[in-house]
Design a protein around this motif. Structure first.
Motif, mmCIF file in Angstrom:
data_model
loop_
_atom_site.group_PDB
_atom_site.id
_atom_site.type_symbol
_atom_site.label_atom_id
_atom_site.label_comp_id
_atom_site.label_asym_id
_atom_site.label_seq_id
_atom_site.Cartn_x
_atom_site.Cartn_y
_atom_site.Cartn_z
ATOM 1 N N ASP A 160 -43.069 11.493 -13.003
ATOM 2 C CA ASP A 160 -44.251 11.187 -13.789
ATOM 3 C C ASP A 160 -45.476 11.139 -12.873
ATOM 4 O O ASP A 160 -45.350 10.885 -11.679
ATOM 5 N N VAL A 161 -46.631 11.379 -13.438
ATOM 6 C CA VAL A 161 -47.864 11.296 -12.642
ATOM 7 C C VAL A 161 -48.549 9.970 -12.964
ATOM 8 O O VAL A 161 -48.222 9.319 -13.958
ATOM 9 N N PRO A 162 -49.493 9.544 -12.132
ATOM 10 C CA PRO A 162 -50.074 8.211 -12.310
ATOM 11 C C PRO A 162 -50.772 8.020 -13.665
ATOM 12 O O PRO A 162 -51.282 8.971 -14.259
ATOM 13 N N TYR A 163 -50.768 6.781 -14.103
ATOM 14 C CA TYR A 163 -51.486 6.389 -15.313
ATOM 15 C C TYR A 163 -52.871 5.904 -14.929
ATOM 16 O O TYR A 163 -53.004 4.942 -14.173
ATOM 17 N N ILE A 164 -53.872 6.585 -15.449
ATOM 18 C CA ILE A 164 -55.254 6.205 -15.140
ATOM 19 C C ILE A 164 -56.019 6.195 -16.448
ATOM 20 O O ILE A 164 -56.635 7.182 -16.834
ATOM 21 N N ASP A 165 -55.912 5.109 -17.176
ATOM 22 C CA ASP A 165 -56.589 5.037 -18.462
ATOM 23 C C ASP A 165 -57.820 4.158 -18.337
ATOM 24 O O ASP A 165 -57.729 3.040 -17.850
ATOM 25 N N ARG A 166 -58.936 4.682 -18.775
ATOM 26 C CA ARG A 166 -60.194 3.934 -18.661
ATOM 27 C C ARG A 166 -60.834 3.730 -20.033
ATOM 28 O O ARG A 166 -62.031 3.474 -20.122
ATOM 29 N N SER A 167 -60.050 3.838 -21.070
ATOM 30 C CA SER A 167 -60.641 3.888 -22.411
ATOM 31 C C SER A 167 -60.754 2.545 -23.117
ATOM 32 O O SER A 167 -61.356 2.468 -24.181
ATOM 33 N N ASN B 150 -57.317 -2.726 -28.936
ATOM 34 C CA ASN B 150 -58.134 -1.631 -28.403
ATOM 35 C C ASN B 150 -59.529 -2.075 -28.009
ATOM 36 O O ASN B 150 -60.294 -1.282 -27.451
ATOM 37 N N GLN C 111 -50.659 -1.576 -22.122
ATOM 38 C CA GLN C 111 -50.677 -0.153 -21.789
ATOM 39 C C GLN C 111 -52.071 0.319 -21.406
ATOM 40 O O GLN C 111 -52.228 1.227 -20.607
ATOM 41 N N TRP C 112 -53.087 -0.274 -22.033
ATOM 42 C CA TRP C 112 -54.468 0.107 -21.706
ATOM 43 C C TRP C 112 -54.757 -0.087 -20.221
ATOM 44 O O TRP C 112 -55.613 0.572 -19.644
ATOM 45 N N ASN D 114 -40.984 7.582 -17.649
ATOM 46 C CA ASN D 114 -42.201 6.794 -17.755
ATOM 47 C C ASN D 114 -42.445 5.986 -16.485
ATOM 48 O O ASN D 114 -41.682 5.081 -16.136
ATOM 49 N N LEU E 232 -44.504 -0.348 -19.286
ATOM 50 C CA LEU E 232 -44.066 -0.726 -20.630
ATOM 51 C C LEU E 232 -43.118 -1.903 -20.579
ATOM 52 O O LEU E 232 -43.195 -2.820 -21.381
ATOM 53 N N ASN F 135 -52.695 0.316 -17.917
ATOM 54 C CA ASN F 135 -51.742 1.129 -17.156
ATOM 55 C C ASN F 135 -50.594 0.285 -16.631
ATOM 56 O O ASN F 135 -49.987 0.594 -15.603
#
Lengths: 288, 144
Positions: free
Chosen positions: A270-277, A118, A130-131, A160, A136, A133
């Motif tokens: 599924d909708v797009p993966y937009i992870d900015r964390s 993380n 996964q972070w 997914n 998997l 995007n």
């Protein structure tokens, strides 16, 4: 003219039939077509009136267990069948009875991936893909949400990231060049062992993970999935072979999934993966 | 016991959401799941995306100043199974009440436990504290 047209239609129909006719062996195979494991949506209640909705009703659990909406099959055990939405359920990933046995020289690398998954920043190389995007990939994506079976071909569909896998099931060998390809889901071929479908996949990228606790793999990985149907209960077994990282093959805990009995159930997009964390969490060291 | 209840909720939600909504971080790495805050605000924006959807609200404080609160939820597939993918439900400019677990840093962020819609509808989407959605009496309330 009409007769000639009819004759033409009959000839065309005959030709199509001969092309589409399934080989005798394929006709005797179990029919895997269906939506499994709680996937698929149907009969949603229109949520526009002023009533109270309980998304966590105990009855939902019971319905899933009974397969009424296609959840876990009776007899499933352990954490493997619980595909959860949050990594707060990290303990259940860690709690799997069967764990991969890495060669000692890779223990520290796996530990770093787990500890710093993380963190981001200077530890970004250890981030859980996964972070970013990233897909998997097989086998982390789990059993298919829907199976489409057409003759000697299987199509595994996943909600997914709208993932699909095209799997010829005529016992062919992997293509001698494409088996060295590099993708999250690899190149799959299938063969029947009695009523059990055995899917062997290779040609992987080494970017994906196998599971939450930093389980990495090489691109020499070979994944063998076994699918067996007992009525509407799908048994899903996975064995991961990685001659680079593993001391021995890793067999996942068995997963059992129920086929969705609602004929209206439909797999959704599924909708797009937009992870900015990544690296921005309040407590980046909390891994769950 | 509370932790067990939370885990149970997470497991239950896992069943509801399936593999399509696997997320990337532990909720507890960002949010304090032992606390509740109730906000009431005007919906500014919805980000309908994976791994989590986000809802942004303009909240008017008691002194007349305004803050933007942003609250995270489960992913769109989980919301869909709760009947919340109907885009008519979330109207920009309408007033909603949200029960959320606040951010550990004090930032005006949260993880959504429940929505109250303008028509009075109540939907639990996160970590319910009780089967009827009762909020702890001492939960801070923000916004008019």
């Amino acid at each position: 003219m009409e007769m000639r047209a009819s004759l033409g239609s009959m000839l065309l129909a005959g030709a199509l039939c001969s092309v589409m006719a399934l080989p005798a062996a394929a006709q005797n195979r179990p029919n895997f077509n269906g939506i499994y494991g709680g996937a698929g949506v149907a009969d949603l209640k229109a949520a526009t009136c002023g009533e109270k909705v309980d998304g966590f009703a105990q009855s939902n659990n019971e319905r899933y267990k009974a397969g009424a909406v296609g959840g876990l099959a009776e007899g499933n055990k352990g954490a493997a069948g619980w595909i959860t939405f949050e990594q707060d359920c990290g303990p259940q990933h860690r709690g799997r009875v069967s764990k991969p046995m890495y060669k000692p020289q890779y223990w520290e690398t796996v530990r770093m991936h787990d500890n710093y998954a993380n963190a981001g920043g200077k530890y970004e190389e250890y981030a859980d893909p996964q972070w970013k995007n990233y897909p998997l990939g097989v086998p982390r994506i789990g059993p298919p949400n829907q199976i489409v079976q057409v003759g000697d071909n299987m199509f595994f569909l996943y909600e997914n990231q709208n993932t699909f896998r095209s799997i010829p099931t005529d016992c062919r060998e992997h293509d001698p060049v494409l088996k060295y390809d590099q993708s999250p889901n690899g190149l799959s071929v299938g063969c029947w062992d009695g009523d059990t479908l055995v899917v062997t996949t290779m040609g992987f990228t080494d970017v994906t993970w196998l599971d939450w606790p930093g389980y990495i793999h090489s691109n020499e990985m070979v994944v063998v999935e076994k699918l067996k149907l007992d009525g509407d209960a799908l048994t899903y077994d996975v064995t991961v072979k990685d001659p680079v990282y593993f001391m021995q093959d890793w067999q996942f805990d068995t997963t059992k999934l129920a086929r969705n009995k609602n004929p209206k159930a439909q797999l959704m997009q599924d909708v797009p993966y937009i992870d900015r964390s990544l690296g921005k969490l309040s407590d980046p060291n909390y891994r769950g | 016991m509370k932790k067990i209840a939370l885990m149970g909720s997470a497991l239950a939600l896992g069943l509801l959401t399936g593999s399509a909504t696997q997320a990337h971080h532990a909720v507890q790495a960002q949010f304090d799941v032992s606390k509740n805050v109730i906000i009431t605000g005007k919906l500014l924006k919805v980000e309908w995306q994976n791994p989590h959807a986000w809802f942004h609200f303009e909240v008017t404080n008691a002194d007349g100043t305004t803050d933007v609160w942003s609250t995270e939820t489960v992913g769109p597939n989980g919301l869909r199974r709760l009947g919340l993918s109907d885009r008519r439900l979330f109207q920009i400019g309408e007033t909603y009440k949200v029960d959320l677990c606040p951010d550990r840093s004090g930032a005006k962020l949260g993880f959504t436990n429940a929505f109250w819609f303008p028509d009075g509808k109540f939907v639990k989407v996160g970590f319910p504290e009780s089967p009827n959605g009762e909020i702890p009496a001492d939960a801070p309330k923000v916004g008019n």
